[in-house]
Design an enzyme around this catalytic site. Structure first.
Site: not given
Ligand SMILES: *Cc1c(COP(=O)(O)O)cnc(C)c1O
Length: 328
Positions: A71-73
């Site tokens: 879930q890397s921004n």
């Protein structure tokens, strides 16, 4: 002199005060709304990417490669901005078993997939060697005649950090224009720390532009000693890159508020996030900004007047519907 950068973010971001947040936190808090740097590309990473993607263009890269958690921004912002510039993106993403997630793709992963980025999933063990993996991927592309630019985790190197030096110049201009009713520097800048680039930029910028007397980086993983080392390394890179000895504000890295695990909030943190939303209308996320703002609310003694950097993270929250169901 700072290197070239692109203009990708919607700036300046607002500097906002919420009476109810002061009450909740127990200090005068000004929120720098860097969650509003853009639409779906928003958050702190876009400021770093203004420098990093400029470098990619200068090197005539056709592809950018970066890495992060599932879930890397940062990976999501990179993927969307790469497409805006007509670049291909390859995202090397850590999942618990190194396979593509089986559950429906939500949040950042959905946005990254929508962007058409090539997604490569790896195990947590392989992720330990992420810098090598990025270079190997770059070499692999070079063999087929494609020039790729590798961006480290979080966009956190000396070049990316300059984005947050500029963010502090932006806050200084807002103070000078009377946005807070006082031109005085803040007692402290508080923000979530995940890969150290924001902290490094803020440390330089807070001193260079007289924005705050101290920087408080709230770790969301690892520990204080780790981040002190990482941030020092990024600061040295920034000096080298700008052929200067940039000033530094005093830095404290606090690792007491990272919760049970990376991306997992404690019960108290989850309740706090819900309270903030209900009492102020401000949304903070469970991975970064919620933990950092919670940390600020727990400090003893409290600063009198704090600048809180809202670094974004909304897509990550939207991927956590199941976790928050119990708190609503
Ligand atoms: C990446 C990120 C951070 C941490 O910034 P670093 O420069 O990686 O330390 C904080 N908040 C959000 C929402 C982020 O995506």
């Amino acid at each position: 002199m700072f290197p070239a950068k692109l203009s990708l973010a919607h700036l300046p971001t607002p500097l906002v005060h919420y009476d109810a947040l002061d009450t909740l936190v127990g200090a005068e808090v000004w929120v720098k709304r860097d969650d509003m740097t853009a639409g779906p590309e928003a958050g702190n990473k876009i400021r770093k990417l203004e420098y990093l993607l400029a470098a990619a263009q200068i090197e005539h890269a056709s592809t950018v490669i970066t890495c992060g958690g599932e879930q890397s921004n940062h990976a999501r912002a990179t993927a969307l901005l790469a497409r805006r510039l007509g670049l291909r993106a390859i995202l090397v993403l850590r999942t618990h078993d190194g396979a593509a997630p089986q559950k429906p793709w939500t949040g950042n992963l959905l946005l990254s997939a929508l962007s058409g980025a090539e997604l490569r999933f790896i195990t947590p063990a392989a992720y330990q060697t992420r810098d090598t993996l990025l270079q190997q991927t770059r070499a692999e592309l070079a063999r087929s005649g494609e020039r790729a630019y590798a961006i480290p985790e979080g966009g956190s190197n000396g070049l990316g950090a300059l984005g947050y030096v500029d963010a502090m110049a932006e806050v200084r201009a807002q103070l000078d224009a009377g946005a807070t009713g006082s031109r005085e520097p803040f007692d402290v800048v508080v923000h979530a720390c995940g890969s150290g680039g924001t902290a490094a930029g803020v440390v330089i910028g807070a001193a260079l532009h007289d924005v705050a007397r101290e920087v408080l980086a709230i770790a969301v993983c690892d520990d204080s000693a780790y981040f002190e080392r990482v941030i020092e390394h990024i600061l040295a890179e920034a000096d080298q890159l700008t052929h200067s000895s940039l000033p530094r504000a005093p830095l404290r890295v606090l690792d007491a508020y990272k919760g049970p695990a990376y991306a997992v909030p404690s019960e108290a943190q989850a309740h706090f996030i819900v309270r903030v939303a209900r009492e102020t209308g401000l949304i903070v996320d469970p991975v970064y900004t919620g933990k950092a703002l919670f940390g600020l609310s727990q400090l003893t003694p409290k600063p009198k007047r704090a600048l809180f950097l809202h670094t974004g993270g909304l897509p990550g929250l939207l991927a956590e519907a199941a976790r928050f169901a119990a708190y609503l």
